[in-house]
Design a protein around this motif. Sequence first.
Motif, PDB file in Angstrom:
ATOM      1  N   CYS A 147       0.854  -1.188   0.000  1.00 43.41           N
ATOM      2  CA  CYS A 147       0.000   0.000   0.000  1.00 43.41           C
ATOM      3  C   CYS A 147       0.889   1.237   0.000  1.00 43.41           C
ATOM      4  O   CYS A 147       1.774   1.370   0.854  1.00 43.41           O
ATOM      5  CB  CYS A 147      -0.922   0.023   1.215  1.00 43.41           C
ATOM      6  SG  CYS A 147      -2.135  -1.330   1.243  1.00 43.41           S
ATOM      7  N   THR A 181      -4.426   5.985  -0.406  1.00 45.87           N
ATOM      8  CA  THR A 181      -3.438   4.952  -0.662  1.00 45.87           C
ATOM      9  C   THR A 181      -3.883   4.071  -1.821  1.00 45.87           C
ATOM     10  O   THR A 181      -5.081   3.912  -2.082  1.00 45.87           O
ATOM     11  CB  THR A 181      -3.213   4.090   0.589  1.00 45.87           C
ATOM     12  OG1 THR A 181      -2.119   3.188   0.353  1.00 45.87           O
ATOM     13  CG2 THR A 181      -4.445   3.267   0.927  1.00 45.87           C
ATOM     14  N   SER A 182      -2.913   3.535  -2.516  1.00 44.64           N
ATOM     15  CA  SER A 182      -3.185   2.597  -3.604  1.00 44.64           C
ATOM     16  C   SER A 182      -2.532   1.266  -3.243  1.00 44.64           C
ATOM     17  O   SER A 182      -1.320   1.205  -3.033  1.00 44.64           O
ATOM     18  CB  SER A 182      -2.606   3.137  -4.922  1.00 44.64           C
ATOM     19  OG  SER A 182      -2.741   2.195  -5.957  1.00 44.64           O
ATOM     20  N   ARG A 222      -1.817  -2.909  -3.900  1.00 41.99           N
ATOM     21  CA  ARG A 222      -1.719  -3.919  -4.953  1.00 41.99           C
ATOM     22  C   ARG A 222      -0.978  -5.136  -4.415  1.00 41.99           C
ATOM     23  O   ARG A 222      -0.200  -5.034  -3.464  1.00 41.99           O
ATOM     24  CB  ARG A 222      -0.972  -3.355  -6.161  1.00 41.99           C
ATOM     25  CG  ARG A 222       0.453  -2.892  -5.875  1.00 41.99           C
ATOM     26  CD  ARG A 222       1.163  -2.452  -7.140  1.00 41.99           C
ATOM     27  NE  ARG A 222       2.504  -1.944  -6.871  1.00 41.99           N
ATOM     28  CZ  ARG A 222       2.815  -0.658  -6.749  1.00 41.99           C
ATOM     29  NH1 ARG A 222       1.852   0.256  -6.840  1.00 41.99           N
ATOM     30  NH2 ARG A 222       4.061  -0.284  -6.523  1.00 41.99           N
TER      31      ARG A 222
END
Length: 730
Positions: free
Chosen positions: A541, A562-563, A565
């Motif tokens: 994150c 936040t991104s 994956r």
Amino acid sequence: MPKKRDGGGLSKTQQAAKFLGVSVLAGAVLAGLALPAAGALGLTAKGSVEGFDDIPTNLKTPPLSQRTRILDAKGGEIAKVYSRDRTVVGLKDMSPYIQKAIVAIEDARFYEHGAIDLKGILRAVNKNAQSGGVSQGASTLTQQYVKNVFVEEAGDDPDKVAQATQQTIGRKIKELKYAIQVEKELGKQKILQNYLNITFFGQQAYGIEAAAQRYFSKHAKDLNLEESALLAGLVQSPSRYDPVNDPQEATRRRNTVLQRMADLKDVTQAQADAAAKKPIKLAVSRPKNGCITATDGAGFFCDYIRKVFLGDRSFGKTRKIRAQRWNEGGMTIRTTLDPQTQKSIQASLGDHVYDDDPVAGAATIVEPGTGRILGMGQSRPYGFGENQTVINLSVDHRMGGGAGYQPGSTFKPVIAAAALEQGTSPEQEYPSPYRMPYPSPVQTCDGEWQGTDSTQNENKEEVGPYAMKEATAKSVNTYFVQLISDMGICPAVNMAQKMGIERADGKPLQQVPSMTLGVQEMSPLTMASGYAAFANGGEYCSPVAIESITDARGRALKVPQTSCRSAMSKKTADTINTLLKGVVEDGTGKEAGLRGRDSAGKTGTSDSRYAAWFVGYTPNAAGAVWVGDPQHKRKMYDITIGGVPHDKVYGADTPGPIWRDAMTGALDGRPAPALPTVPIDDPAKDKSPGDEGDKGPAKHKPGRGGHGKKPGGGWSIPGFPDILGGGNGG
């Protein structure tokens, strides 16, 4: 015929201005200029009236710049930042005394005249003609407000400020035109409110609320008679009548205001006399502007917030728009900073690295699964003095940091994760001699690397064979050199990218086998965020620092999120947990282990010991600690840090204890969940003396990589050159 305006013809005031022509307009101008009245009469009435009509009708009033408050996650104030120290308030939040005092001394006929006080103009022109200079002005409160709007719009641009305040006929006529509009649209009470909010009162205080706080440490609504008279007197010349630097002159000016209020029946003569006898009693609150005033060492985090705001399109399409919005201020920014974590970081750094040490320390802690930055600090305080810096040693260059620092062996878990994702078993063995050349060629993402570099382990006793668990615990360089060479470099680069691990200078990762030893400069925030993926079941994150923002009107602004994956499988993450738990339990990081809760981590040192690291995590916090010379000049040999002498610094003996103490305080009183792990056998430990690899050169089956070998293979290392080189084991 005169030109018509939208919504009707000319107002009565405009008609009067046209009728009086040059004599009145010039008089109005000259009442505030050091020019002889007769000099303006050479202007033609026609030229002046047309110029007046050509001025745009609408006065554009920019939002008043105000202070912005930056708060921690609990609502505590970290710092105030502003280009103008101002808090806009309504008339109901201003003392009646200050409202009367400012009118009395600046524009006694404010409620009687329109935008232009013709009676005042004639009086001022006559008096100025008699004195041969400017002994009296005739600008109304409305005109003064308009001038302040021009100054506010100019911002901090010195050329624009000069244009907004220049003593020219053109500027005064423009001021008159807009004053007419303002009187028509706003009315007296709104003009008075706006004037008291925009005016400069000296000592960096803009507006009456900031002035009340600056000089008396109270709100504007609580100002008494003598305090109000003093502040009203400042407006004419804040420097001349400054009560901090010249209380006698300030007292005389205050008493002039008091007498003027008595003459106008705003107060009785007895009230004015009683107030005039009182000495000035200040309770000065010094200006506290900017990140340099931040609490608990959070100045660097504060500056990071500014960089986030200026760099994120959520707050405006261009950097210029975002900068203008930041300077306008008036915002309340609630951040992710956890006060308990921040205090713990600063306390730990202060215990282990002194601000006057030849090297510095920096630490950052983030929350796995959310990317929230919980704490960010360093040993050298935020500032411009001796042993201080404004360079944020925890972040990348583009966010206010330096060029970054070689993370050393803390990069090895990234290589291990990439290999595990490729199908390599954690029980994979390599001969791992004390010293060896890099195998060559090695496959990259777009070709091959070929070279003659070599490396060695930290200790001569570190001779394999080793499997992954023991090699990680002991930080065996030659094991990981063989691992990346067997796997190829591209999977390692891809894993680093998925974990958000990038160079601090923003350049792409160099595709070289030595990347396994952490030779490319990175920042503590990058490393902490990357390791958080191990704690979070393999999901990375991106770091975030802002929870919410409200603007001056209380409206919520969109903030960056936040991104997250998937960087690796949960099985791989759990396997790394197992490997790195071994580091703190029975490896190089024993001094960093936490009591009473699961933790995992990795030590690291760079070539020549310019930097030392510990990066580790629990299920609910991941942190990175760096110690070294920001200038990359001081090698950490024969050095004293925090009062402790070192022959040479290891990741375990300085960064490790800093991480341990910082994490202990940050997590005190909080849950202590277990890290998920997997069982790993260590075949190298089970070998009996005389087994292959125990003594002498070890031979293994072919593997994959630059030589087209299969996964799970190893290297045959007959005799290699006796060359020194490579990184340290950490």
